[in-house]
Every structure is written in C-alpha cells, then in structure tokens.
Design a protein around this motif. Structure first.
Motif, PDB file in Angstrom:
ATOM      1  N   THR A  23      -2.756   1.712   3.007  1.00  0.00           N
ATOM      2  CA  THR A  23      -3.419   0.780   3.924  1.00  0.00           C
ATOM      3  C   THR A  23      -4.469   1.521   4.747  1.00  0.00           C
ATOM      4  N   SER A  24      -5.174   0.764   5.572  1.00  0.00           N
ATOM      5  CA  SER A  24      -6.263   1.336   6.373  1.00  0.00           C
ATOM      6  C   SER A  24      -5.794   2.481   7.263  1.00  0.00           C
ATOM      7  N   LEU A  69      -1.906   2.617  15.642  1.00  0.00           N
ATOM      8  CA  LEU A  69      -2.079   3.609  14.600  1.00  0.00           C
ATOM      9  C   LEU A  69      -1.588   3.133  13.248  1.00  0.00           C
ATOM     10  N   PHE A  70      -0.674   2.172  13.212  1.00  0.00           N
ATOM     11  CA  PHE A  70      -0.245   1.663  11.912  1.00  0.00           C
ATOM     12  C   PHE A  70      -0.271   0.144  11.858  1.00  0.00           C
ATOM     13  N   SER A  71      -1.356  -0.417  12.357  1.00  0.00           N
ATOM     14  CA  SER A  71      -1.518  -1.869  12.306  1.00  0.00           C
ATOM     15  C   SER A  71      -1.746  -2.353  10.878  1.00  0.00           C
ATOM     16  N   SER A  75       0.583  -5.095   8.955  1.00  0.00           N
ATOM     17  CA  SER A  75       0.060  -6.351   8.404  1.00  0.00           C
ATOM     18  C   SER A  75       0.522  -6.539   6.962  1.00  0.00           C
ATOM     19  N   ALA A  76       0.549  -5.448   6.188  1.00  0.00           N
ATOM     20  CA  ALA A  76       1.023  -5.527   4.806  1.00  0.00           C
ATOM     21  C   ALA A  76       2.497  -5.890   4.751  1.00  0.00           C
ATOM     22  N   LYS A 113      10.330  -3.394  10.832  1.00  0.00           N
ATOM     23  CA  LYS A 113       9.159  -3.093  11.644  1.00  0.00           C
ATOM     24  C   LYS A 113       8.817  -1.620  11.471  1.00  0.00           C
ATOM     25  N   PHE A 114       7.526  -1.304  11.453  1.00  0.00           N
ATOM     26  CA  PHE A 114       7.130   0.087  11.349  1.00  0.00           C
ATOM     27  C   PHE A 114       7.069   0.732  12.726  1.00  0.00           C
ATOM     28  N   ASP A 115       7.624   1.938  12.802  1.00  0.00           N
ATOM     29  CA  ASP A 115       7.532   2.750  14.008  1.00  0.00           C
ATOM     30  C   ASP A 115       7.113   4.152  13.588  1.00  0.00           C
TER      31      ASP A 115
END
Length: 200
Positions: A23-24, A69-71, A75-76, A113-115
């Motif tokens: 991802t971005s 930093l990991f938006s 989103s994915a 959720k990503f952390d």
C-alpha cells in the motif's frame, strides 16, 4: 494520490494463492515502461514491459502518529472487511475476484486494526516474500500477476494489470544515518505474454 499493489500467482488455483499486498504506506514510487522487442525479427510485432517499484522498510514508527503512517493499509483492511470480492468488484478486480479474495484473506484475516506492532510484521513479511520471489526460479510461482489500484481522488480509480511478471532485479538498502531502509523491485514480463498491459 494513493496506490495499492496486489501481487499474486498467475496460476488459477485460487485456494492455494500466495501473494503480497503493498500500500501507499510502503510504496515510494512506481514506474513502468514499454518498448519494442530487442530482437529485430519481433520488433514490429512484439514489445516488452518492465515495472519498477521503489518501497520502504518501516522503522521508528511512533504510536502517537501511527494512524497517519499506515492509513493506506488500514483502508485496504477496511475494504477487505466490507467487500464481497465476487459481487462488488468491477472490471479487472471482478475478473480476478476469486484470486484477490483468497489473497486478501491470507493477508488480513484475523486483523481487526493495524497498529505499530502488527504493521511492522506486515511490512517485514512483505519484504521477506519479495526476497523469496526474487530467488524463485523455474517454479509454478515464478510468474505473478500485478493489479495496481491508483486512487486519483474524487472517487476516481485507475486500474492497471500486468500479467506474467517475474523478478529481474531486487535490491535492499539500509541507511544507518537516516535510520531507514528501502527496497527496489524491478520486474519484467514473460516475453510471449498475450496481454501486455490493461488499463481501466
């Protein structure tokens, strides 16, 4: 502009699908180019396709600004949790819905959720899998398809499909002074691949 790259095996056995989702948050830049074949006999009838992906190895993520930093990967994850890949995708994504579904399940299943902790692991696994692919040779997983989803804003998305790509060069660089790492993935398309590039 946001970018998501799905890399998955070109074989059709979706249930055994291995692959990578970038991802971005992990991508610095992407470049692709086409040119006529080097061999004179094919120069007027064939072309070759190359893709260059420059990305980062994550380090020094801070919990306070982690959301920003990991938006992209978040989103994915939301897309995976909310989408049915068989019915709610169109165009290229619909054609490869089965393979993308299994790929997303392998990457995101069990993650709510990503952390900073699990995003480190996600990024580390991606780089390990890219390294493994780069060392792959003459196996069923040597060639992979790539779908790039480019979010142009205003709910507009461009899709690019590159079929039967293999790793021509893979590099990693670690900068101790700057405290970061980068990778360079250079891909080339199988010479006799029928579909060179599809854009939707």
């Amino acid at each position: 502009m946001k970018l998501k790259i799905s890399i998955f095996s070109s074989n059709t056995d979706g249930e055994n699908q291995d692959g990578i989702i970038l991802t971005s948050d992990e991508i610095i830049s992407v470049k692709y180019k086409t040119r006529t074949a080097e061999y004179r006999n094919f120069a007027n009838t064939d072309s070759e396709v190359r893709v260059r992906i420059k990305g980062r190895m994550l380090s020094v993520l801070k919990g306070s600004d982690g959301e920003n930093l990991f938006s992209g990967v978040s989103s994915a994850l939301e897309e995976y949790k909310n989408n049915n890949f068989e019915s709610s995708t169109e165009g290229l994504k619909k054609e490869y819905a089965g393979q993308l579904k299994f790929l997303n399940e392998k990457v995101f299943q069990g993650i709510e959720k990503f952390d900073t902790d699990n995003f480190y692991e996600h990024n580390k696994k991606n780089i390990a899998d890219l390294t493994k692919w780069a060392l792959d040779y003459k196996s069923s997983s040597e060639y992979k398809n790539i779908i790039m989803e480019i979010n142009l804003g205003n709910e507009k998305t461009m899709y690019l499909l590159f079929e039967n790509m293999y790793v021509e060069n893979f590099e990693q660089e670690f900068d101790i002074e700057k405290g970061n790492g980068e990778f360079l993935l250079e891909l080339k398309q199988k010479y006799y691949s029928g579909n060179k590039i599809r854009i939707e």
